[in-house]
Write an enzyme that holds these catalytic residues in place. Structure first.
Site, PDB file in Angstrom:
ATOM      1  N   THR A  68      32.700 121.058  37.148  1.00  0.00           N
ATOM      2  CA  THR A  68      33.380 122.559  36.956  1.00  0.00           C
ATOM      3  C   THR A  68      32.914 123.206  35.424  1.00  0.00           C
ATOM      4  OG1 THR A  68      35.369 123.727  36.124  1.00  0.00           O
ATOM      5  CG2 THR A  68      35.283 121.416  35.762  1.00  0.00           C
ATOM      6  N   ASP A  94      34.536 124.440  33.397  1.00  0.00           N
ATOM      7  CA  ASP A  94      35.474 124.622  32.593  1.00  0.00           C
ATOM      8  C   ASP A  94      35.714 123.357  31.775  1.00  0.00           C
ATOM      9  OD1 ASP A  94      36.082 127.051  34.047  1.00  0.00           O
ATOM     10  OD2 ASP A  94      37.652 126.160  35.089  1.00  0.00           O
ATOM     11  N   MET A 153      35.103 132.482  30.498  1.00  0.00           N
ATOM     12  CA  MET A 153      35.903 131.785  31.540  1.00  0.00           C
ATOM     13  C   MET A 153      36.142 130.355  30.873  1.00  0.00           C
ATOM     14  SD  MET A 153      33.921 132.004  35.316  1.00  0.00           S
ATOM     15  CE  MET A 153      34.254 133.401  36.243  1.00  0.00           C
ATOM     16  N   GLY A 154      36.927 129.727  31.807  1.00  0.00           N
ATOM     17  CA  GLY A 154      37.737 128.605  31.380  1.00  0.00           C
ATOM     18  C   GLY A 154      38.882 128.049  32.011  1.00  0.00           C
TER      19      GLY A 154
HETATM   20  O1  F6P Z   1      37.145 126.862  37.596  1.00  0.00           O
HETATM   21  C1  F6P Z   1      35.924 127.487  37.441  1.00  0.00           C
HETATM   22  C2  F6P Z   1      36.193 129.000  37.373  1.00  0.00           C
HETATM   23  O2  F6P Z   1      34.809 129.832  37.211  1.00  0.00           O
HETATM   24  C3  F6P Z   1      37.050 129.560  36.193  1.00  0.00           C
HETATM   25  O3  F6P Z   1      36.509 129.435  35.006  1.00  0.00           O
HETATM   26  C4  F6P Z   1      37.360 130.992  36.800  1.00  0.00           C
HETATM   27  O4  F6P Z   1      38.775 131.372  36.184  1.00  0.00           O
HETATM   28  C5  F6P Z   1      37.402 130.834  38.092  1.00  0.00           C
HETATM   29  O5  F6P Z   1      37.005 129.613  38.605  1.00  0.00           O
HETATM   30  C6  F6P Z   1      37.158 131.786  38.962  1.00  0.00           C
HETATM   31  O6  F6P Z   1      37.302 131.556  40.379  1.00  0.00           O
HETATM   32  P1  F6P Z   1      36.804 132.356  41.561  1.00  0.00           P
HETATM   33  O7  F6P Z   1      35.366 131.945  41.872  1.00  0.00           O
HETATM   34  O8  F6P Z   1      37.768 131.782  42.867  1.00  0.00           O
HETATM   35  O9  F6P Z   1      37.018 133.757  41.461  1.00  0.00           O
END
Ligand code: F6P
Length: 347
Positions: free
Chosen positions: A129, A131, A173-174
């Site tokens: 990830t 994150d 993000m995070g």
């Molecule tokens: O977990 C990784 C991440 O990129 C987070 O940083 C972000 O909040 C989320 O995924 C976004 O998710 P999605 O791809 O479902 O919009």
């Protein structure tokens, strides 16, 4: 001769740079033993809907520098419905999988643990990830690439902020942790870093911006994590803004509100850049390629050692394995020491 002659691999949850490096490493290491690897498409969905195809060393040629995942991904949880679980188990049997390598973040790893605990399915995991919020491992691949992208953005935003004498807000993000914001902020030289682990007082942020202005520093850079919250004593968000910004599935929007508030309270001109999915896209850094490769090889070797219900991890600079139960259930919050380093440069 390998112990498990046929294994599967899937990638689940949000994609990140380094997934292809991990897939390639598993396939290349398995081919040394003559172990067959089946690629399960689109996360758990592929195992449920029978989207499975063999991976050979030729099908993984050239994928090391590529972002995303050649297997595709999804956020489907097989525990959502008993029928999905039954389908998944039927396909597991159909393909006679000796083990499954699951590459995922918190959600995907939790499902893998339950499949091992509740259904006895032999799984081994690899954390991934941007994150960097998975417990039991010092780093997840994807994180270094995301931080590199944030740092580059902060560097670039400095020059335009300086020319226009603006407050530049960069929303990153995070999810529920501030790793990307803190590392990106330190590396890019941010004047303020706002993270979920430390609710912020906007009055303090504004004082700091005005102080900088008074000292002749005519621009400021704020890095804000998507889940950063105002301190309860100074909550300035209304109910609608709260529900808009802090949706677990899709966080985002705190940057825009901050810009409005800062302009209103200080009279300084503020602009926002939301980096969004750019942080997850493109080629992995060398650090992420190496980490993903090491974890991929370890995970394959764990399948041969029958280390079920465990996750490959990096601790210090050693590759090791930890029980999945240690890795899921709670998130790895931003290290306090890292935040204290960022704080030295506030103002
Ligand atoms: O977990 C990784 C991440 O990129 C987070 O940083 C972000 O909040 C989320 O995924 C976004 O998710 P999605 O791809 O479902 O919009």
């Amino acid at each position: 001769m390998s112990i498990n002659e046929r294994i599967g691999i899937l990638t689940g949850g949000g994609d990140c740079p380094g997934l292809n490096a991990a897939i390639r490493a598993v396939v290349r290491r398995a081919s040394m033993d003559g172990t067959e690897v089946l690629g399960v498409k689109n996360g758990w969905r592929g195992l449920i809907e029978d989207q499975i195809e063999p991976l050979t060393r030729f099908s993984v040629t050239g994928i090391l520098p590529r972002g995303g995942t050649i297997l595709g991904t999804s956020r489907l949880n097989p525990f959502k419905d008993q029928a999905l679980l039954e389908q998944l188990e039927a396909n597991w049997k159909k393909y006679n999988l000796g083990a499954l390598i699951v590459v995922g973040g918190e959600g995907t790893l939790s499902a893998a643990l339950d499949l091992w605990r509740e259904r006895g399915l032999p799984v081994v995991c690899i954390p991934k990830t941007i994150d960097n919020d998975i417990c039991g491992t010092d780093f997840t691949f994807g994180f270094d690439t995301a931080v590199t992208i944030v740092t580059d953005a902060v560097d670039r935003l400095h020059s335009t902020a300086e020319s226009h004498h603006r407050v530049m807000i960069i929303e990153v993000m995070g999810r529920h942790t501030g790793w990307i914001a803190a590392y990106g902020g330190i590396a890019g030289g941010a004047d303020v870093v706002l993270v979920p682990e430390h609710p912020f007082k906007l009055s303090k942020v504004c004082d700091l911006l005005l102080k900088r202005q008074a000292q002749g520093r005519t621009f400021s850079i704020i890095v804000v994590a998507e889940d950063a919250h105002p301190h309860a004593e100074e909550d300035f968000l209304n109910a609608e803004q709260n529900t808009q910004i802090y949706k677990h599935e899709q966080l985002g929007g705190i940057g825009n509100i901050l810009a409005q508030e800062i302009e209103g309270r200080t009279g300084l001109e503020a602009r926002v850049t939301k980096l969004g999915y750019v942080q997850r896209g493109g080629s992995p850094t060398p650090f992420d390629r190496v980490l993903a490769t090491r974890l991929g090889i370890k995970a394959y070797e764990m399948t041969q050692a029958r280390e079920w219900g465990r996750m490959a991890a990096v601790q210090g600079n050693r590759i090791t394995s930890v029980p999945l139960a240690e890795a899921v259930g709670h998130l790895k919050k931003l290290d306090e020491e890292i935040f204290r380093v960022a704080e030295v440069f506030f103002g």
